[in-house]
Scaffold this motif. Structure first.
Motif, PDB file in Angstrom:
ATOM      1  N   ALA A  19      -1.798   6.656   1.908  1.00  0.00           N
ATOM      2  CA  ALA A  19      -0.756   5.663   2.161  1.00  0.00           C
ATOM      3  C   ALA A  19      -1.260   4.576   3.098  1.00  0.00           C
ATOM      4  CB  ALA A  19       0.486   6.342   2.746  1.00  0.00           C
ATOM      5  N   ARG A  20      -2.036   4.963   4.120  1.00  0.00           N
ATOM      6  CA  ARG A  20      -2.604   3.964   5.052  1.00  0.00           C
ATOM      7  C   ARG A  20      -3.572   3.042   4.330  1.00  0.00           C
ATOM      8  NH1 ARG A  20      -2.686   8.383   8.694  1.00  0.00           N
ATOM      9  NH2 ARG A  20      -4.887   8.789   8.225  1.00  0.00           N
ATOM     10  N   ARG A  21      -4.398   3.611   3.462  1.00  0.00           N
ATOM     11  CA  ARG A  21      -5.342   2.789   2.700  1.00  0.00           C
ATOM     12  C   ARG A  21      -4.598   1.807   1.807  1.00  0.00           C
ATOM     13  NH1 ARG A  21      -8.300   7.685   2.176  1.00  0.00           N
ATOM     14  NH2 ARG A  21      -7.377   8.025   0.114  1.00  0.00           N
ATOM     15  N   GLU A  22      -3.527   2.283   1.193  1.00  0.00           N
ATOM     16  CA  GLU A  22      -2.755   1.408   0.302  1.00  0.00           C
ATOM     17  C   GLU A  22      -2.097   0.286   1.086  1.00  0.00           C
ATOM     18  OE1 GLU A  22      -1.412   0.076  -3.352  1.00  0.00           O
ATOM     19  OE2 GLU A  22      -2.856   1.663  -2.871  1.00  0.00           O
ATOM     20  N   ARG A  23      -1.555   0.601   2.270  1.00  0.00           N
ATOM     21  CA  ARG A  23      -0.941  -0.442   3.108  1.00  0.00           C
ATOM     22  C   ARG A  23      -1.989  -1.468   3.538  1.00  0.00           C
ATOM     23  NH1 ARG A  23       1.916   3.952   5.347  1.00  0.00           N
ATOM     24  NH2 ARG A  23       0.461   4.051   7.114  1.00  0.00           N
ATOM     25  N   LYS A  24      -3.171  -0.989   3.911  1.00  0.00           N
ATOM     26  CA  LYS A  24      -4.243  -1.903   4.322  1.00  0.00           C
ATOM     27  C   LYS A  24      -4.680  -2.770   3.151  1.00  0.00           C
ATOM     28  CE  LYS A  24      -8.807  -2.054   6.490  1.00  0.00           C
ATOM     29  NZ  LYS A  24      -9.931  -1.268   7.051  1.00  0.00           N
ATOM     30  N   ARG A  25      -4.764  -2.182   1.962  1.00  0.00           N
ATOM     31  CA  ARG A  25      -5.160  -2.948   0.785  1.00  0.00           C
ATOM     32  C   ARG A  25      -4.123  -4.028   0.481  1.00  0.00           C
ATOM     33  NH1 ARG A  25      -4.814  -3.487  -4.674  1.00  0.00           N
ATOM     34  NH2 ARG A  25      -6.784  -3.719  -5.805  1.00  0.00           N
ATOM     35  N   ASP A  26      -2.837  -3.669   0.540  1.00  0.00           N
ATOM     36  CA  ASP A  26      -1.779  -4.645   0.284  1.00  0.00           C
ATOM     37  C   ASP A  26      -1.819  -5.773   1.308  1.00  0.00           C
ATOM     38  OD1 ASP A  26      -0.937  -3.204  -1.883  1.00  0.00           O
ATOM     39  OD2 ASP A  26       0.730  -2.235  -0.851  1.00  0.00           O
ATOM     40  N   GLN A  27      -2.055  -5.402   2.575  1.00  0.00           N
ATOM     41  CA  GLN A  27      -2.112  -6.413   3.635  1.00  0.00           C
ATOM     42  C   GLN A  27      -3.290  -7.354   3.410  1.00  0.00           C
ATOM     43  OE1 GLN A  27      -2.471  -4.797   7.588  1.00  0.00           O
ATOM     44  NE2 GLN A  27      -2.429  -6.782   8.564  1.00  0.00           N
ATOM     45  N   SER A  28      -4.446  -6.789   3.068  1.00  0.00           N
ATOM     46  CA  SER A  28      -5.627  -7.620   2.816  1.00  0.00           C
ATOM     47  C   SER A  28      -5.401  -8.538   1.624  1.00  0.00           C
ATOM     48  CB  SER A  28      -6.852  -6.736   2.566  1.00  0.00           C
ATOM     49  OG  SER A  28      -7.150  -5.957   3.709  1.00  0.00           O
ATOM     50  N   ARG A  29      -4.756  -8.016   0.598  1.00  0.00           N
ATOM     51  CA  ARG A  29      -4.483  -8.816  -0.594  1.00  0.00           C
ATOM     52  C   ARG A  29      -3.575 -10.000  -0.251  1.00  0.00           C
ATOM     53  NH1 ARG A  29      -0.844  -9.086  -4.774  1.00  0.00           N
ATOM     54  NH2 ARG A  29      -1.711  -9.359  -6.874  1.00  0.00           N
ATOM     55  N   GLU A  30      -2.544  -9.749   0.543  1.00  0.00           N
ATOM     56  CA  GLU A  30      -1.632 -10.827   0.933  1.00  0.00           C
ATOM     57  C   GLU A  30      -2.338 -11.852   1.824  1.00  0.00           C
ATOM     58  OE1 GLU A  30       1.390 -11.382  -0.306  1.00  0.00           O
ATOM     59  OE2 GLU A  30       0.859  -9.685  -1.595  1.00  0.00           O
ATOM     60  N   GLU A  31      -3.233 -11.384   2.670  1.00  0.00           N
ATOM     61  CA  GLU A  31      -3.997 -12.313   3.521  1.00  0.00           C
ATOM     62  C   GLU A  31      -4.899 -13.213   2.671  1.00  0.00           C
ATOM     63  OE1 GLU A  31      -5.978  -9.710   6.192  1.00  0.00           O
ATOM     64  OE2 GLU A  31      -4.236  -9.438   7.508  1.00  0.00           O
ATOM     65  N   ILE A  32      -5.491 -12.639   1.631  1.00  0.00           N
ATOM     66  CA  ILE A  32      -6.338 -13.436   0.735  1.00  0.00           C
ATOM     67  C   ILE A  32      -5.501 -14.489   0.010  1.00  0.00           C
ATOM     68  CG2 ILE A  32      -7.749 -13.361  -1.356  1.00  0.00           C
ATOM     69  CD1 ILE A  32      -8.644 -10.534  -0.410  1.00  0.00           C
ATOM     70  N   LEU A  33      -4.337 -14.088  -0.501  1.00  0.00           N
ATOM     71  CA  LEU A  33      -3.472 -15.036  -1.202  1.00  0.00           C
ATOM     72  C   LEU A  33      -3.019 -16.156  -0.270  1.00  0.00           C
ATOM     73  CD1 LEU A  33      -1.323 -12.567  -3.334  1.00  0.00           C
ATOM     74  CD2 LEU A  33      -2.971 -14.227  -4.197  1.00  0.00           C
ATOM     75  N   ALA A  34      -2.681 -15.799   0.973  1.00  0.00           N
ATOM     76  CA  ALA A  34      -2.272 -16.823   1.941  1.00  0.00           C
ATOM     77  C   ALA A  34      -3.426 -17.769   2.244  1.00  0.00           C
ATOM     78  CB  ALA A  34      -1.772 -16.152   3.219  1.00  0.00           C
ATOM     79  N   GLY A  35      -4.636 -17.218   2.368  1.00  0.00           N
ATOM     80  CA  GLY A  35      -5.805 -18.052   2.627  1.00  0.00           C
ATOM     81  C   GLY A  35      -6.112 -18.969   1.455  1.00  0.00           C
ATOM     82  N   ALA A  36      -5.984 -18.450   0.231  1.00  0.00           N
ATOM     83  CA  ALA A  36      -6.222 -19.269  -0.957  1.00  0.00           C
ATOM     84  C   ALA A  36      -5.219 -20.412  -1.032  1.00  0.00           C
ATOM     85  CB  ALA A  36      -6.139 -18.405  -2.213  1.00  0.00           C
TER      86      ALA A  36
END
Length: 230
Positions: A19-36
């Protein structure tokens, strides 16, 4: 402690780590989208390369590939996220409508209200492909299949209400219900396009958003109203 207790605790720890890995992955994905999105709005479509996005978010290009295999995939997720949020907002508004005319008003007003304060998101969702140019962005069949259900969020409820009303008494405008819902949406897109055109020139439209939405809504409400005594 029994063997069963030990196995159960081990399972819980494994599930918690997952669950922690999934939360971190989702957070990283959202950070990438925001950066893009920042790169796109700051420098334009041509500058939105995977290298530029990776630099923006402080990630290696290899790390970025873990989340998005191509620039096309990254651009699609940006567009999809914007349209999905707007479609859900419109669906909720339509769900509160008392009749077909009210459902058309909800499509119009909900679309304008969602995008008028965020015209950059509107441009991203509706003008991205045009500005990018032919062949600059390519989406595959699977991505188009993810977009199509959003049309149902936008139009299905209004279509059902209008169809039921048309079954009871024909409307003034002999227009198929789904098409009428789409035309209401198209009117909102046109309003926002005009608003976006004049905004950079500091030359606002003669009429306010509220006046334009009201005018369009009255036209569609009149079109959806019963055409005469049965």
């Amino acid at each position: 402690m029994t063997s069963a207790d030990s196995d159960g605790q081990g399972h819980d720890r494994t599930a918690a780590r997952a669950a922690r890995r999934e939360r971190k992955r989702d957070q990283s994905r959202e950070e990438i989208l925001a950066g893009a999105r920042r790169v796109l709005l700051r420098h334009g479509i041509g500058a939105m390369t995977l290298d530029a996005v990776a630099n923006e978010v402080g990630m290696s290009k290899t790390g970025l590939y873990y989340y998005f295999p191509s620039k096309d995939a990254l651009a699609f997720e940006l567009v999809h996220g914007v349209i999905e949020a707007q479609a859900k907002a419109v669906e909720a508004r339509v769900g509160e409508a008392a009749d077909g005319g009210g459902a058309l008003r909800a499509i119009l007003g909900g679309t304008v209200d969602a995008f008028a304060p965020r015209l950059d998101d509107f441009r991203l969702a509706f003008l991205f492909g045009q500005v990018a140019g032919a062949g600059a962005i390519r989406w595959d069949r699977e991505q188009f299949e993810r977009i199509r259900p959003l049309n149902d969020l936008l139009f299905a409820k209004a279509t059902d209400i209008l169809r039921q009303e048309q079954g009871e008494r024909p409307p003034r405008a002999a227009v198929e219900p789904r098409l009428m819902a789409f035309l209401a949406y198209l009117s909102a897109i046109g309003l926002l396009t005009m608003k976006g055109m004049v905004e950079p020139m500091d030359d606002p439209l003669l009429y306010s958003d509220e006046q334009l939405v009201e005018g369009f809504s009255r036209i569609f409400e009149a079109a959806a109203a019963p055409g005469g005594e049965g």
